[in-house]
Design a protein around this motif. Structure first.
Motif, PDB file in Angstrom:
ATOM      1  N   LYS A 127      -2.713  22.390  16.061  1.00 18.80           N
ATOM      2  CA  LYS A 127      -2.133  23.738  16.137  1.00 18.80           C
ATOM      3  C   LYS A 127      -0.624  23.661  16.401  1.00 18.80           C
ATOM      4  CE  LYS A 127      -2.920  28.189  18.343  1.00 18.80           C
ATOM      5  NZ  LYS A 127      -3.750  28.937  19.280  1.00 18.80           N
ATOM      6  N   SER A 128      -0.216  22.790  17.308  1.00 14.51           N
ATOM      7  CA  SER A 128       1.209  22.624  17.610  1.00 14.51           C
ATOM      8  C   SER A 128       1.955  22.057  16.405  1.00 14.51           C
ATOM      9  CB  SER A 128       1.398  21.691  18.808  1.00 14.51           C
ATOM     10  OG  SER A 128       0.787  22.227  19.945  1.00 14.51           O
ATOM     11  N   LEU A 129       1.333  21.097  15.715  1.00  9.32           N
ATOM     12  CA  LEU A 129       1.948  20.511  14.525  1.00  9.32           C
ATOM     13  C   LEU A 129       2.125  21.568  13.444  1.00  9.32           C
ATOM     14  CD1 LEU A 129       2.965  18.079  12.917  1.00  9.32           C
ATOM     15  CD2 LEU A 129       0.569  17.566  12.340  1.00  9.32           C
ATOM     16  N   LEU A 130       1.097  22.368  13.196  1.00 10.54           N
ATOM     17  CA  LEU A 130       1.210  23.418  12.178  1.00 10.54           C
ATOM     18  C   LEU A 130       2.244  24.473  12.552  1.00 10.54           C
ATOM     19  CD1 LEU A 130      -2.484  23.870  11.073  1.00 10.54           C
ATOM     20  CD2 LEU A 130      -0.562  23.179   9.636  1.00 10.54           C
ATOM     21  N   ARG A 131       2.321  24.823  13.825  1.00  6.57           N
ATOM     22  CA  ARG A 131       3.331  25.780  14.273  1.00  6.57           C
ATOM     23  C   ARG A 131       4.738  25.221  14.010  1.00  6.57           C
ATOM     24  NH1 ARG A 131       1.547  27.458  19.417  1.00  6.57           N
ATOM     25  NH2 ARG A 131       2.243  25.451  20.169  1.00  6.57           N
ATOM     26  N   ALA A 132       4.940  23.939  14.265  1.00  3.71           N
ATOM     27  CA  ALA A 132       6.235  23.305  14.022  1.00  3.71           C
ATOM     28  C   ALA A 132       6.552  23.272  12.522  1.00  3.71           C
ATOM     29  CB  ALA A 132       6.243  21.893  14.606  1.00  3.71           C
ATOM     30  N   ILE A 133       5.547  22.965  11.697  1.00  5.63           N
ATOM     31  CA  ILE A 133       5.761  22.931  10.244  1.00  5.63           C
ATOM     32  C   ILE A 133       6.082  24.329   9.717  1.00  5.63           C
ATOM     33  CG2 ILE A 133       4.667  22.484   8.004  1.00  5.63           C
ATOM     34  CD1 ILE A 133       3.135  20.178   9.421  1.00  5.63           C
TER      35      ILE A 133
END
Length: 145
Positions: A127-133
């Motif tokens: 979830k954090s990775l997708l938010r950053a992307i």
């Protein structure tokens, strides 16, 4: 700049509704981290290229299209921060997400001063990775929330 830290849940990958047109380029000296990110990002529908060093990345050409760099801050040789500076000086403006396993004042300052699209502290979750992307590639509207 938002720095996100979270624990990694089991292997809980979600498939995107359709394949993204973006390419995520992972530059990290940790082979297991590169493999894990490659797998996770491919399952999520991204094209992925990975490099073990900033120097290896610089020896090739940037692919065409929407790109996002996922750079480890601390690597032997050229660091992720130095790579950001080198790309900016060369007029190559690529959305960048900085990642680090160190959470200290100096690292946070270096990350902030590099002006990335986002920063993540290892370990981080999907979830954090997708938010950053999503922050780095706002035109990729099909990214899950």
């Amino acid at each position: 700049m938002e720095i996100v830290s979270a624990s990694i849940p089991g292997s809980r990958y979600r498939q995107l509704g359709k394949k993204s047109t973006a390419t995520i380029i992972v530059v990290d000296d940790d082979a297991s981290m590169r493999r894990a990110l490659r797998r996770q990002l491919q399952v999520l529908g991204f094209e992925v290229s990975d490099f073990q060093s900033a120097e290896d990345f610089l020896s090739g050409d940037l692919p065409a299209g929407d790109l996002c760099l996922l750079l480890d801050v601390y690597m032997p040789g050229m660091t992720g921060i130095e790579l950001c500076r080198k790309l900016t000086a060369a007029g190559r403006h690529v959305p960048t997400i900085l990642i680090s396993g160190r959470d200290d004042v100096q690292t946070r300052k270096m990350m902030r001063d590099a002006h990335p699209s986002a920063s993540l502290l290892k370990p981080f979750d999907e979830k954090s990775l997708l938010r950053a992307i999503r922050k780095a590639l706002p035109n990729q509207l099909d990214l899950p929330h």
